[in-house]
Each structure stands twice: as C-alpha cells, then as structure tokens.
Design a protein around this motif. Structure first.
Motif, PDB file in Angstrom:
ATOM      1  N   GLY A  65      32.838  37.682  36.560  1.00 31.55           N
ATOM      2  CA  GLY A  65      33.695  38.260  35.529  1.00 31.55           C
ATOM      3  C   GLY A  65      33.366  39.691  35.187  1.00 31.55           C
ATOM      4  N   ASP A  66      32.387  40.280  35.859  1.00 33.83           N
ATOM      5  CA  ASP A  66      32.023  41.676  35.577  1.00 33.83           C
ATOM      6  C   ASP A  66      33.016  42.653  36.201  1.00 33.83           C
ATOM      7  OD1 ASP A  66      31.204  40.850  38.059  1.00 33.83           O
ATOM      8  OD2 ASP A  66      29.374  42.069  38.085  1.00 33.83           O
ATOM      9  N   VAL A  67      33.709  42.233  37.280  1.00 31.90           N
ATOM     10  CA  VAL A  67      34.754  43.047  37.901  1.00 31.90           C
ATOM     11  C   VAL A  67      36.017  42.188  37.962  1.00 31.90           C
ATOM     12  CG1 VAL A  67      35.464  44.359  39.931  1.00 31.90           C
ATOM     13  CG2 VAL A  67      33.045  44.266  39.302  1.00 31.90           C
ATOM     14  N   THR A  68      37.054  42.582  37.264  1.00 31.00           N
ATOM     15  CA  THR A  68      38.289  41.783  37.194  1.00 31.00           C
ATOM     16  C   THR A  68      39.497  42.677  37.457  1.00 31.00           C
ATOM     17  OG1 THR A  68      38.431  42.161  34.808  1.00 31.00           O
ATOM     18  CG2 THR A  68      37.335  40.138  35.544  1.00 31.00           C
ATOM     19  N   PRO A  69      40.539  42.097  38.047  1.00 28.89           N
ATOM     20  CA  PRO A  69      41.753  42.892  38.302  1.00 28.89           C
ATOM     21  C   PRO A  69      42.519  43.165  37.002  1.00 28.89           C
ATOM     22  CG  PRO A  69      42.102  40.608  38.948  1.00 28.89           C
ATOM     23  CD  PRO A  69      40.664  40.726  38.572  1.00 28.89           C
ATOM     24  N   ASN A  70      43.065  44.370  36.913  1.00 26.93           N
ATOM     25  CA  ASN A  70      43.835  44.757  35.730  1.00 26.93           C
ATOM     26  C   ASN A  70      45.312  44.961  36.047  1.00 26.93           C
ATOM     27  OD1 ASN A  70      41.548  44.888  33.916  1.00 26.93           O
ATOM     28  ND2 ASN A  70      40.943  46.768  35.006  1.00 26.93           N
ATOM     29  N   THR A  71      45.642  45.043  37.330  1.00 26.08           N
ATOM     30  CA  THR A  71      47.031  45.269  37.736  1.00 26.08           C
ATOM     31  C   THR A  71      47.614  43.988  38.295  1.00 26.08           C
ATOM     32  OG1 THR A  71      46.446  45.919  39.993  1.00 26.08           O
ATOM     33  CG2 THR A  71      46.435  47.658  38.323  1.00 26.08           C
ATOM     34  N   LEU A  72      48.960  43.951  38.379  1.00 22.19           N
ATOM     35  CA  LEU A  72      49.652  42.782  38.923  1.00 22.19           C
ATOM     36  C   LEU A  72      49.282  42.587  40.394  1.00 22.19           C
ATOM     37  CD1 LEU A  72      51.725  40.502  38.708  1.00 22.19           C
ATOM     38  CD2 LEU A  72      53.513  42.186  39.290  1.00 22.19           C
ATOM     39  N   LEU A  73      49.269  43.694  41.154  1.00 25.53           N
ATOM     40  CA  LEU A  73      48.923  43.604  42.575  1.00 25.53           C
ATOM     41  C   LEU A  73      47.489  43.107  42.749  1.00 25.53           C
ATOM     42  CD1 LEU A  73      49.627  44.070  45.534  1.00 25.53           C
ATOM     43  CD2 LEU A  73      48.927  46.477  45.255  1.00 25.53           C
ATOM     44  N   GLY A  74      46.600  43.588  41.879  1.00 23.90           N
ATOM     45  CA  GLY A  74      45.215  43.159  41.955  1.00 23.90           C
ATOM     46  C   GLY A  74      45.056  41.674  41.703  1.00 23.90           C
ATOM     47  N   ARG A  75      45.845  41.142  40.749  1.00 22.49           N
ATOM     48  CA  ARG A  75      45.769  39.717  40.447  1.00 22.49           C
ATOM     49  C   ARG A  75      46.346  38.864  41.581  1.00 22.49           C
ATOM     50  NH1 ARG A  75      47.634  40.708  34.180  1.00 22.49           N
ATOM     51  NH2 ARG A  75      45.562  41.373  33.451  1.00 22.49           N
ATOM     52  N   ILE A  76      47.385  39.382  42.227  1.00 22.22           N
ATOM     53  CA  ILE A  76      47.955  38.669  43.388  1.00 22.22           C
ATOM     54  C   ILE A  76      46.925  38.614  44.518  1.00 22.22           C
ATOM     55  CG2 ILE A  76      49.720  38.774  45.189  1.00 22.22           C
ATOM     56  CD1 ILE A  76      51.602  40.008  43.098  1.00 22.22           C
ATOM     57  N   ILE A  77      46.251  39.721  44.733  1.00 26.29           N
ATOM     58  CA  ILE A  77      45.191  39.760  45.765  1.00 26.29           C
ATOM     59  C   ILE A  77      44.070  38.800  45.400  1.00 26.29           C
ATOM     60  CG2 ILE A  77      43.430  41.229  46.844  1.00 26.29           C
ATOM     61  CD1 ILE A  77      45.351  43.612  46.412  1.00 26.29           C
ATOM     62  N   ALA A  78      43.734  38.695  44.103  1.00 28.02           N
ATOM     63  CA  ALA A  78      42.676  37.795  43.643  1.00 28.02           C
ATOM     64  C   ALA A  78      43.038  36.339  43.910  1.00 28.02           C
ATOM     65  CB  ALA A  78      42.405  38.015  42.159  1.00 28.02           C
ATOM     66  N   ILE A  79      44.315  35.985  43.689  1.00 28.38           N
ATOM     67  CA  ILE A  79      44.767  34.610  43.968  1.00 28.38           C
ATOM     68  C   ILE A  79      44.601  34.293  45.445  1.00 28.38           C
ATOM     69  CG2 ILE A  79      46.787  33.085  44.022  1.00 28.38           C
ATOM     70  CD1 ILE A  79      47.794  34.566  41.508  1.00 28.38           C
ATOM     71  N   PHE A  80      45.056  35.224  46.286  1.00 24.39           N
ATOM     72  CA  PHE A  80      44.935  35.016  47.736  1.00 24.39           C
ATOM     73  C   PHE A  80      43.468  34.946  48.159  1.00 24.39           C
ATOM     74  CE2 PHE A  80      44.473  36.786  52.018  1.00 24.39           C
ATOM     75  CZ  PHE A  80      45.248  35.870  52.737  1.00 24.39           C
ATOM     76  N   ALA A  81      42.623  35.784  47.559  1.00 22.08           N
ATOM     77  CA  ALA A  81      41.198  35.804  47.912  1.00 22.08           C
ATOM     78  C   ALA A  81      40.526  34.485  47.550  1.00 22.08           C
ATOM     79  CB  ALA A  81      40.502  36.969  47.214  1.00 22.08           C
ATOM     80  N   SER A  82      40.903  33.922  46.408  1.00 17.14           N
ATOM     81  CA  SER A  82      40.306  32.653  45.984  1.00 17.14           C
ATOM     82  C   SER A  82      40.659  31.528  46.940  1.00 17.14           C
ATOM     83  CB  SER A  82      40.784  32.300  44.567  1.00 17.14           C
ATOM     84  OG  SER A  82      40.407  33.293  43.649  1.00 17.14           O
ATOM     85  N   ILE A  83      41.945  31.432  47.293  1.00 14.97           N
ATOM     86  CA  ILE A  83      42.400  30.362  48.202  1.00 14.97           C
ATOM     87  C   ILE A  83      41.793  30.544  49.589  1.00 14.97           C
ATOM     88  CG2 ILE A  83      44.414  29.331  49.312  1.00 14.97           C
ATOM     89  CD1 ILE A  83      46.029  30.162  46.817  1.00 14.97           C
ATOM     90  N   ALA A  84      41.876  31.776  50.094  1.00 14.37           N
ATOM     91  CA  ALA A  84      41.324  32.041  51.432  1.00 14.37           C
ATOM     92  C   ALA A  84      39.810  31.860  51.447  1.00 14.37           C
ATOM     93  CB  ALA A  84      41.686  33.458  51.874  1.00 14.37           C
ATOM     94  N   GLY A  85      39.162  32.246  50.351  1.00 13.30           N
ATOM     95  CA  GLY A  85      37.708  32.117  50.285  1.00 13.30           C
ATOM     96  C   GLY A  85      37.258  30.680  50.320  1.00 13.30           C
ATOM     97  N   ILE A  86      37.935  29.807  49.564  1.00 15.42           N
ATOM     98  CA  ILE A  86      37.582  28.382  49.568  1.00 15.42           C
ATOM     99  C   ILE A  86      37.712  27.810  50.977  1.00 15.42           C
ATOM    100  CG2 ILE A  86      38.296  26.105  48.755  1.00 15.42           C
ATOM    101  CD1 ILE A  86      39.098  27.428  46.117  1.00 15.42           C
ATOM    102  N   ALA A  87      38.802  28.160  51.659  1.00 16.15           N
ATOM    103  CA  ALA A  87      39.050  27.619  53.003  1.00 16.15           C
ATOM    104  C   ALA A  87      38.008  28.101  54.008  1.00 16.15           C
ATOM    105  CB  ALA A  87      40.455  28.000  53.458  1.00 16.15           C
ATOM    106  N   THR A  88      37.778  29.411  54.020  1.00 12.34           N
ATOM    107  CA  THR A  88      36.867  29.962  55.038  1.00 12.34           C
ATOM    108  C   THR A  88      35.417  29.612  54.761  1.00 12.34           C
ATOM    109  OG1 THR A  88      36.843  32.043  53.787  1.00 12.34           O
ATOM    110  CG2 THR A  88      38.380  31.879  55.648  1.00 12.34           C
TER     111      THR A  88
END
Length: 333
Positions: A65-88
């Motif tokens: 939580g020390d680095v968090t997205p503040n933009t809409l695009l950043g949050r979309i990338i964060a969602i994709f990163a979480s899903i892809a991260g769990i899988a990989t």
C-alpha cells in the motif's frame, strides 16, 4: 511390474522438461513484470524502479500500500497485474516445487549427479564395497587419509539393499561400463577410484575408460592372477589379488589358525589392532633400534619402513632414510 531402468529414463526425461519449463516461466514472469512496470510508469508518471517495485509487489499479491495507482489507467493496470500475477506466480511455485521433488526422487534412486572434486569413488558389488567404505571412513576419522567426499557406485537398487552401508553414504546407481555413470560421479576430477567388480574383464574395460578421461589413481580387486598383467597394462595403479590371499588363509587355518586370526585383525582398522604406515620426520636418520625404542612407548610397534620398496625387520643399526614411511602395528582399543 514396470522395469526400474524404464522408470529412471522417464524420471530423467520429466526432470529435463520441468527444468526447461522453470526457465521459460521465470523468463515470462520477469518479462511480464517489466511490461507492467513500463505501463505503470507511463500511467502514474513515476520512475522505473518505483514502477518495477509496484509491479512485483502487486503480482506477488503482497500489496504493502505504499505505492498505489491514482489514475483510472493505473487502476486498470493494477487489476490486470493482480490477476496475471496470481496465475504466473502460482504456476511458477508449483513447477519449482515439483522440480525439487523430482530432484529428491532422483537422489533417492541414485540417479543424481555429483559435483565433488578430489573425491574418492568406490565402484563394485558385494561385501568388498562395504568393507572398503568402512575402512576408508575409519582411516579418515583417524587422519590417516585425507578428508574427502566418498561416492559409492552400485549396479542396481537390489545391491544397495543387500549391503549394510551407512545411512549418510552418497550412492549412485548405474552401469559401470556406461560413460554416463562415470560422468555423473565426476570421475574426471576424482582423486582415487576403487574397483571391486567381481568380473576381471569388466574391471579391465572400466579401468581403461577411467584412465582415458581422468588422472585419478585406480586400485582394482582382481579375481584371477592372470588378469593382473592386463589390468596393469590398462593403467591400474595397484592390483589386489583377493582370491589368492583368501586361499592361502583358508589353507593356513588348518595348521596355523592363530596366524590367520592375527592377519584378519591387523588388515582391518575395525579390529583390535591395525597395521598402518606413518611418516614421522623426527625418526629420519635414526637407526631402526632407536626408532623402535622411541615409538614403542607411544603404542606403536615398528615393523620396518617403505621407501622405494618395503623393508621389514631391517638390521638394528640400519638408519631410517629421509622421506621413508614407517610400517607399524598399533592398538585401536
């Protein structure tokens, strides 16, 4: 019943495939982290290191939580990163665990490869392997031999079960005449190889193979006296004719059993007495009598010395030459 050699080949193939998958998946995880970092850096206008830190933490689902997205695009990338991260990450950890499990299975079956250098190798069948191992370990513990790793090579799992080897013994299973077996025990960098193969023709062939790829000293147990010359031609550094000695001891048991008992005791460090060679620099230049009188109070019974050859019970006034090894009997109790 599935043949053991077939099982070994299948495990070996699976092991190679798993290893290649690990490298491929690790590369995919690193590449994905870099791509996500670049996207996050663009969306949130941060430096690359911060973006990469965020990508790894998010993919690993740690989320400080020390680095968090503040933009809409950043949050979309964060969602994709979480899903892809769990899988990989899940796939990577799963394959990595299976890789180490396969390695453990290979070691249990004696199919692994060692990377020792200047080590001892004992190859063979039967009780000669067991007695050689115990004798060598005892010599190492008494500092009579250099403390180096010992590798035992056996032809199959049945031979390992039949022998009473110490639990910590490093055992390799493989055919003695197979070059791949010699490579797995790293015979190229070994210091000594002891062969007790119960087949003289096989001993000659294995000695030739070892001498072609290694400078290790090769000591061979031979069954027939006529094979001694062949093994020396093959490059064996020392050849021990075991059955000739056994026959002599059997015959001597009839008329001098006490001598047989003494020989049986002093030829192994596991008995009450041991015959061994030592180097005592302070005895060089002294007469045999002086050396005997100096060593006897230490519990060492001097028999003679070895220089260019063996000198047993030399004249009492004969001097011990420089560099000679003293042959003594000592108590092991």
């Amino acid at each position: 019943m599935i043949p053991v050699p077939l099982v070994r080949r299948l495990i070996k193939l699976k092991f190679k495939l798993k290893r290649s998958k690990i490298f491929a998946l690790a590369f995919a995880v690193i590449l994905l982290a870099i791509i996500l970092a670049l996207l996050y850096m663009y969306a949130e206008n941060v430096n690359f290191f911060t973006a990469l830190y965020w990508a790894v933490i998010t993919m690993a689902t740690i989320g400080y939580g020390d680095v968090t997205p503040n933009t809409l695009l950043g949050r979309i990338i964060a969602i994709f990163a979480s899903i892809a991260g769990i899988a990989t990450f899940t796939a990577f950890v799963s394959i990595l665990a299976e890789y180490f499990l396969s390695g453990s299975i290979r070691r249990m079956m004696g199919m692994h490869k060692v990377k020792f250098k200047d080590h001892y190798i004992i190859m063979g069948r039967g009780e000669s392997v067991e007695s050689a191992l115990l004798e060598l370990k005892d010599a190492i513990s008494n500092k009579q031999a250099e403390n180096r790793p010992i590798i035992v090579v056996l032809p199959d799992e049945n031979e390992r079960k039949r022998l009473n080897l110490p639990e910590e013994t490093e055992v390799i299973i493989g055919e003695f005449t197979n070059r791949e077996t010699l490579e797995r025990v790293n015979v190229r960098d070994a210091s000594h190889v002891l062969l007790a193969l119960d087949d003289d023709s096989e001993s000659v062939f294995v000695t030739l193979m070892i001498k072609q790829i290694s400078k290790a000293k090769v000591f061979v147990e031979v069954l027939k006296h006529e094979s001694v010359h062949l093994l020396k031609q093959a490059g064996a550094d020392r050849v021990i004719t075991s059955r000739t000695l056994t026959g002599r001891l059997l015959a001597s048991s009839i008329f001098e059993p006490e001598v047989v008992d003494v020989i049986d005791d002093i030829t192994t460090a596991l008995g009450d007495y041991d015959i061994t060679s030592i180097k005592v620099q302070e005895m060089e230049g002294k007469t045999f009598r002086e050396a005997f009188e100096a060593l006897y109070p230490r519990g060492l019974f001097l028999l003679g010395y070895a220089k260019d050859k063996i000198y047993l019970i030399p004249p009492l006034d004969e001097k011990i030459p420089p560099g000679a090894k003293l042959l003594v009997i000592r108590s092991t109790r």
